[in-house]
Design an enzyme around this catalytic site. Structure first.
Site, short mmCIF file in Angstrom:
data_model
loop_
_atom_site.label_atom_id
_atom_site.label_comp_id
_atom_site.label_asym_id
_atom_site.label_seq_id
_atom_site.Cartn_x
_atom_site.Cartn_y
_atom_site.Cartn_z
CG HIS A 96 -0.41 0.43 2.47
ND1 HIS A 96 -0.31 -0.63 3.39
CD2 HIS A 96 -0.07 1.45 3.05
CE1 HIS A 96 0.46 0.07 4.51
NE2 HIS A 96 0.43 1.10 4.43
CG ASP A 126 -0.29 -3.87 2.99
OD1 ASP A 126 0.20 -3.52 1.80
OD2 ASP A 126 -0.13 -3.40 3.97
N GLY A 200 3.22 6.69 7.77
CA GLY A 200 4.58 6.84 7.56
C GLY A 200 5.48 5.62 8.14
CG ASN A 201 6.32 4.22 12.07
OD1 ASN A 201 5.72 4.87 12.74
ND2 ASN A 201 7.59 3.86 12.23
CB SER A 202 3.08 1.90 6.19
OG SER A 202 2.17 2.05 6.85
N GLY A 255 -6.25 -27.79 -2.00
CA GLY A 255 -7.15 -28.95 -2.29
C GLY A 255 -8.27 -29.02 -1.01
#
Length: 436
Positions: A96, A126, A200-202, A255
């Protein structure tokens, strides 16, 4: 006499200065704790990521002279963090953070700004892998192990919250194997921490006291304090390997079909827990069948953490690429069992069967879409009136211009209750929802 006094004063001043200096160094030695050591060791490998993307002007439809000159598209900027995990310039961040970006800029710890290319990205997990080019090897952090994390152990986060680069926060591991829902998606198998994580830490690293990356920070609860989430390193390693080698996470085949475990059914099976799902079908020849999974088994744990419901199982299974084995704990006839399951690439012949059995359609490529060849009588497609010759343009808003994209769209829809088709007949297009 005066000279002797002066010399004594000078010696005393030097002695005091030396003593103060020694004392200061001694104090620094005491203050140099494990968190300081982690920051000094790993912060050179943490990067700031800035992105640019273009968006339609909000004034579209009522152009001004300014817009006639500059155009109707506006440039938007985003920010996030990342961590270098290979001296050759391989960087891990969140999907993101870079999704939809037309340009990605990486700022290194030494202040250099480099353009980055996307090696691969996956929205379901992500995660994204970037590459920057540098003439010299870059400082890199070690990707550690998350399977042995202990609740309460100290962790450190480094990132760029609100654009404030090299911000350090510390806390503990609050929980592991967390599942939560956000933006219409289900995210599972996360590390929960009380370490302060802000926008912003992402994409930045979550570190243990050895300085190993044990998670990639990715999410917060906006309405709560002290609740942040990170993707565990073991999962990061699996997805990173897939993205680096293939540019995407290839659909894998386990499966197993599962259904919710009602209280009544749980009692009949002797299962007295509030979690788990029941196996409703095991596909012949599948990795699950080969591992020993049977219809009627209660699936309790996957990859070391509990399975909460059917959606949790489906989402978690997608996090295991082909050839990435995982332990599966199940309950059968009153006894727990642990099996090792190794997913494989989804057989192409089964994708065609998936479209025929679930949608009631066989298709072939034509003119940038998939043309319906035949419709199974009595199927959902037959009931809504789809006919041979109709063109399927999109599945769940994903373009299907050739067989590969059609197959990928069907595989991505596994585990969902319905699919949305954009169908074109003649000059007209319309949306159709079919059960899946």
């Amino acid at each position: 006499m005066k000279n002797q006094v002066s010399r004594r004063g000078l010696m005393l001043a030097v002695l005091l200065a030396f003593t103060a200096s020694t004392s200061a160094h001694a104090d620094m030695a005491k203050r140099r704790n494990e968190i300081v050591e982690v920051v000094q060791k790993v912060s050179p490998a943490v990067v700031f990521i800035g992105t640019e993307s273009e968006a339609e002007s909000p004034f579209r439809g009522r152009r001004s002279a300014m817009e006639d000159f500059f155009g109707t598209r506006q440039r938007q900027q985003g920010l996030g963090s990342g961590v270098i995990v290979d001296p050759n310039g391989i960087i891990i961040t969140n999907d993101h953070v870079i999704r939809g970006a037309s340009a990605i800029h990486v700022v290194l710890a030494d202040g250099r700004e480099l353009e980055a290319e996307v090696i691969g990205s996956d929205a379901n997990n992500d995660l994204a892998v970037l590459k920057v080019n540098s003439k010299q090897p870059l400082p890199a952090a070690k990707l550690g192990i998350s399977s042995d994390l202990m609740i309460g152990e100290t962790v450190v986060a480094i990132g760029s919250p609100f654009g404030l680069s090299k911000t350090v926060t510390a806390g503990v591991v609050s929980a592991t194997g967390r599942t939560f829902k956000a933006d219409g998606r289900t995210y599972n198998d996360f590390i929960q921490t009380d370490t302060a994580i802000n926008p912003g830490n992402s994409g930045g690293p979550l570190l243990n006291v050895d300085g190993d990356v044990i998670g990639i920070n990715t999410a917060i609860f906006a309405s709560a304090q002290g609740i942040g989430f990170a993707i565990p390193a073991d999962k990061v390693r699996r997805i990173m390997d897939e993205l680096t080698r293939f540019g995407k996470v290839r659909p894998a085949w386990v499966g197993i079909e599962v259904q919710a475990l009602s209280p009544r059914l749980a009692r009949q099976l002797g299962w007295d827990r509030t979690y788990g799902v029941i196996v409703s079908e095991v596909e012949p020849g599948s990795p699950a069948e080969q591992a020993g999974v049977r219809r009627g088994d209660v699936l309790a744990e996957m990859g070391g953490s509990r399975i909460s419901d059917a959606e949790d199982y489906v989402t978690r299974a997608r996090g295991y690429p082909a050839r990435a084995a995982f332990p599966l704990v199940l309950f059968r006839e009153g006894n727990p069992r642990t099996l090792q399951v190794t997913p494989v690439e989804f057989p192409p012949q089964l994708v065609e069967a998936l479209g025929w059995n679930r949608l009631g359609l066989r298709v072939k490529p034509t003119r940038g879409a998939m043309a319906i060849q035949s419709v199974r009588p009595g199927s959902a497609a037959d009931e809504v009136g789809l006919e041979p010759g109709d063109l399927i343009v999109r599945i769940n808003n994903q373009p299907v211009a050739e067989p590969a994209s059609f197959q990928e769209a069907l595989l991505s829809a596994r585990g969902t209750r319905s699919v949305l088709l954009l169908v074109r007949r003649g000059r007209y297009g319309y949306h159709v929802t079919l059960p899946f």
